[in-house]
Design a protein around this motif. Sequence first.
Motif, PDB file in Angstrom:
ATOM      1  N   GLU A  98      12.111   7.695 -11.904  1.00 49.06           N
ATOM      2  CA  GLU A  98      12.342   8.868 -11.059  1.00 49.06           C
ATOM      3  C   GLU A  98      12.665   8.450  -9.634  1.00 49.06           C
ATOM      4  OE1 GLU A  98      10.188  13.112 -10.113  1.00 49.06           O
ATOM      5  OE2 GLU A  98      10.510  12.362 -12.124  1.00 49.06           O
ATOM      6  N   LEU A  99      11.989   7.438  -9.142  1.00 49.39           N
ATOM      7  CA  LEU A  99      12.230   6.933  -7.795  1.00 49.39           C
ATOM      8  C   LEU A  99      13.676   6.450  -7.644  1.00 49.39           C
ATOM      9  CD1 LEU A  99       9.782   4.627  -5.852  1.00 49.39           C
ATOM     10  CD2 LEU A  99      12.206   4.092  -5.908  1.00 49.39           C
ATOM     11  N   VAL A 100      14.131   5.657  -8.610  1.00 48.03           N
ATOM     12  CA  VAL A 100      15.483   5.105  -8.557  1.00 48.03           C
ATOM     13  C   VAL A 100      16.530   6.213  -8.693  1.00 48.03           C
ATOM     14  CG1 VAL A 100      17.094   3.748  -9.948  1.00 48.03           C
ATOM     15  CG2 VAL A 100      14.920   2.752  -9.265  1.00 48.03           C
ATOM     16  N   LEU A 101      16.275   7.190  -9.562  1.00 48.86           N
ATOM     17  CA  LEU A 101      17.219   8.289  -9.749  1.00 48.86           C
ATOM     18  C   LEU A 101      17.310   9.153  -8.489  1.00 48.86           C
ATOM     19  CD1 LEU A 101      19.123   9.369 -11.893  1.00 48.86           C
ATOM     20  CD2 LEU A 101      17.322  10.919 -12.658  1.00 48.86           C
ATOM     21  N   ALA A 102      16.188   9.350  -7.813  1.00 50.17           N
ATOM     22  CA  ALA A 102      16.202  10.100  -6.552  1.00 50.17           C
ATOM     23  C   ALA A 102      16.999   9.347  -5.491  1.00 50.17           C
ATOM     24  CB  ALA A 102      14.772  10.342  -6.073  1.00 50.17           C
ATOM     25  N   ALA A 125       0.812  -1.227   0.000  1.00 48.24           N
ATOM     26  CA  ALA A 125       0.000   0.000   0.000  1.00 48.24           C
ATOM     27  C   ALA A 125       0.841   1.271   0.000  1.00 48.24           C
ATOM     28  CB  ALA A 125      -0.931  -0.002   1.208  1.00 48.24           C
ATOM     29  N   ASN A 126       2.042   1.214  -0.593  1.00 47.69           N
ATOM     30  CA  ASN A 126       2.933   2.369  -0.585  1.00 47.69           C
ATOM     31  C   ASN A 126       2.600   3.330  -1.718  1.00 47.69           C
ATOM     32  OD1 ASN A 126       5.077   1.527   1.543  1.00 47.69           O
ATOM     33  ND2 ASN A 126       4.755  -0.279   0.278  1.00 47.69           N
ATOM     34  N   GLU A 127       2.323   4.571  -1.337  1.00 47.13           N
ATOM     35  CA  GLU A 127       2.010   5.601  -2.336  1.00 47.13           C
ATOM     36  C   GLU A 127       2.998   6.751  -2.157  1.00 47.13           C
ATOM     37  OE1 GLU A 127      -2.540   5.486  -3.301  1.00 47.13           O
ATOM     38  OE2 GLU A 127      -2.353   5.377  -1.124  1.00 47.13           O
ATOM     39  N   GLY A 128       2.547   7.992  -2.257  1.00 43.86           N
ATOM     40  CA  GLY A 128       3.437   9.135  -2.054  1.00 43.86           C
ATOM     41  C   GLY A 128       4.041   9.636  -3.353  1.00 43.86           C
ATOM     42  N   ILE A 129       4.973  10.587  -3.238  1.00 38.89           N
ATOM     43  CA  ILE A 129       5.663  11.172  -4.385  1.00 38.89           C
ATOM     44  C   ILE A 129       6.896  10.328  -4.687  1.00 38.89           C
ATOM     45  CG2 ILE A 129       6.776  13.234  -5.331  1.00 38.89           C
ATOM     46  CD1 ILE A 129       3.763  13.534  -4.836  1.00 38.89           C
ATOM     47  N   ALA A 130       7.074   9.931  -5.941  1.00 39.91           N
ATOM     48  CA  ALA A 130       8.119   8.967  -6.323  1.00 39.91           C
ATOM     49  C   ALA A 130       9.510   9.369  -5.846  1.00 39.91           C
ATOM     50  CB  ALA A 130       8.107   8.788  -7.842  1.00 39.91           C
ATOM     51  N   ALA A 131       9.889  10.635  -6.042  1.00 39.40           N
ATOM     52  CA  ALA A 131      11.235  11.065  -5.653  1.00 39.40           C
ATOM     53  C   ALA A 131      11.442  10.941  -4.146  1.00 39.40           C
ATOM     54  CB  ALA A 131      11.479  12.500  -6.111  1.00 39.40           C
ATOM     55  N   ALA A 132      10.422  11.310  -3.370  1.00 40.39           N
ATOM     56  CA  ALA A 132      10.516  11.206  -1.910  1.00 40.39           C
ATOM     57  C   ALA A 132      10.608   9.745  -1.479  1.00 40.39           C
ATOM     58  CB  ALA A 132       9.312  11.878  -1.260  1.00 40.39           C
ATOM     59  N   VAL A 133       9.828   8.881  -2.120  1.00 42.24           N
ATOM     60  CA  VAL A 133       9.865   7.445  -1.799  1.00 42.24           C
ATOM     61  C   VAL A 133      11.252   6.879  -2.090  1.00 42.24           C
ATOM     62  CG1 VAL A 133       8.921   5.170  -2.398  1.00 42.24           C
ATOM     63  CG2 VAL A 133       7.384   7.126  -2.175  1.00 42.24           C
ATOM     64  N   GLY A 134      11.858   7.306  -3.198  1.00 46.86           N
ATOM     65  CA  GLY A 134      13.198   6.846  -3.555  1.00 46.86           C
ATOM     66  C   GLY A 134      14.235   7.232  -2.516  1.00 46.86           C
ATOM     67  N   LYS A 135      14.164   8.466  -2.055  1.00 46.83           N
ATOM     68  CA  LYS A 135      15.115   8.939  -1.037  1.00 46.83           C
ATOM     69  C   LYS A 135      14.917   8.186   0.279  1.00 46.83           C
ATOM     70  CE  LYS A 135      16.163  13.647  -2.611  1.00 46.83           C
ATOM     71  NZ  LYS A 135      15.739  13.581  -4.003  1.00 46.83           N
ATOM     72  N   GLU A 136      13.663   7.951   0.669  1.00 47.28           N
ATOM     73  CA  GLU A 136      13.371   7.219   1.911  1.00 47.28           C
ATOM     74  C   GLU A 136      13.890   5.783   1.830  1.00 47.28           C
ATOM     75  OE1 GLU A 136       9.158   7.634   2.167  1.00 47.28           O
ATOM     76  OE2 GLU A 136       9.270   9.797   2.557  1.00 47.28           O
TER      77      GLU A 136
END
Length: 452
Positions: free
Chosen positions: A361-365, A305-316
Amino acid sequence: MAEMPSLSERALQIWKSGVRAVDSQSLVRNAIHVSEQELTVCGHTFPLKGHENLVVVGAGKAGSGMAAGVEAALAGSPLAERYRGWVNVPADCVRPLSKINLYPARPASLNEPTPEGVYGSRQILKMISELQQDDLCLVLISGGGSALLPAPLPPVTLEDKQAVTRLLMSSGATIQELNCVRKQISQVKGGRLAQAATCGTVIALIISDVVGDPLDIIASGPTVRDSSTPEEAIRILEQFAPDLHQIPESVWKVLRAHEEQPESSTAESQANVINEIIGSNATALAASEKTALELGFEVYSMGSANEGIAAAVGKELAELCLKIRDGQGPVHRPACILSGGEPVVDLSSTSRPGKGGRNQELVLAALERLWEEDMTGICLLSGGTDGEDGPTDAAGGIINAGILQQAQELQLNVDDFLQAHNAYPCLSQIRGLLKTGATQTNVMDLRVALIE
């Protein structure tokens, strides 16, 4: 002694095992059983005597495999000569089947409604509106069905619908908000496909690509009575449209008409409608966890159930990898972090977004966060289980110590690529793209991070 696969190879093995577990052909094949006397679908039994014909319709990125699963289940049975069908799929998923027509309703990697999709939807509506009471209708639904089954409610045109869809997607609307609006201006979404069927029974087999598996949201719920209202759709448009004149007048006309006559948009289906979910992100996540454990990793699953903004999720996710590496995380090394769900990319920061998708975008972040770190023993992968990530030919991205080193040697400014939402060309230069081709399934995204 065989050489140990690299960390990246093992991450990909874990990811692929999840995708295999939701193989659409297998899921459908296992859901349907036919004997000489009866048809059983997900435990619901129908005597063959008294039911004349079976019509199979549907739409979605998994539609090709699902239709093939129906044909495999019916082969050699008494129903083998008594069924036909039409399923709208992406162009790269078309293949010849015996009785079910797989129709290219949109080009590959273009997740938008098209004139071809409208034509296919009209054929489906015609087919199910000519059924007899004793016929059965089997509907195959999977992610991407919203764009693949477009049937705008007049006077709304396809162009009007596309304009609204693009505006909402580029403004950061959630899939739930997007589908709420789409359902209110459609002839098939929000239960209207089931309403159009003139047979006694409609059975929908559904592969979920939405967090929480809500039946009315998956592919905009073509077989599920709409719980949203025209008022909600109007509020969403008012929230995301800076200028209300950006919304075509035809859309306002339909929404206001339904506002005045709400019963017209919530009519009940005359058929007995059965909805069954046969695969979801949780199915894939469980299979990936099994493989990770077999490979000797201690697993930390973040659920589906993980949502959110992709870049923020990548950094987390990158932060969590570092904590586990340093012995401060929820599990010990060698560890595997698993995460399912579907974050979004908020494109409102630029008027001209580049090329990429949420997984890239997630991976790049994550790469940006790890730029000053030693990535030895860390690998992070994020991919769409459908093999598509945004309007690109990649499923997502993958990073490891070697890829970080390449990026540093090329002196890439990762932040510039992120600000422009242009992850694809950046990852392409450093061989960080995950390319799988169409997988014939779709249960959102799956992320695998390994820490040795």
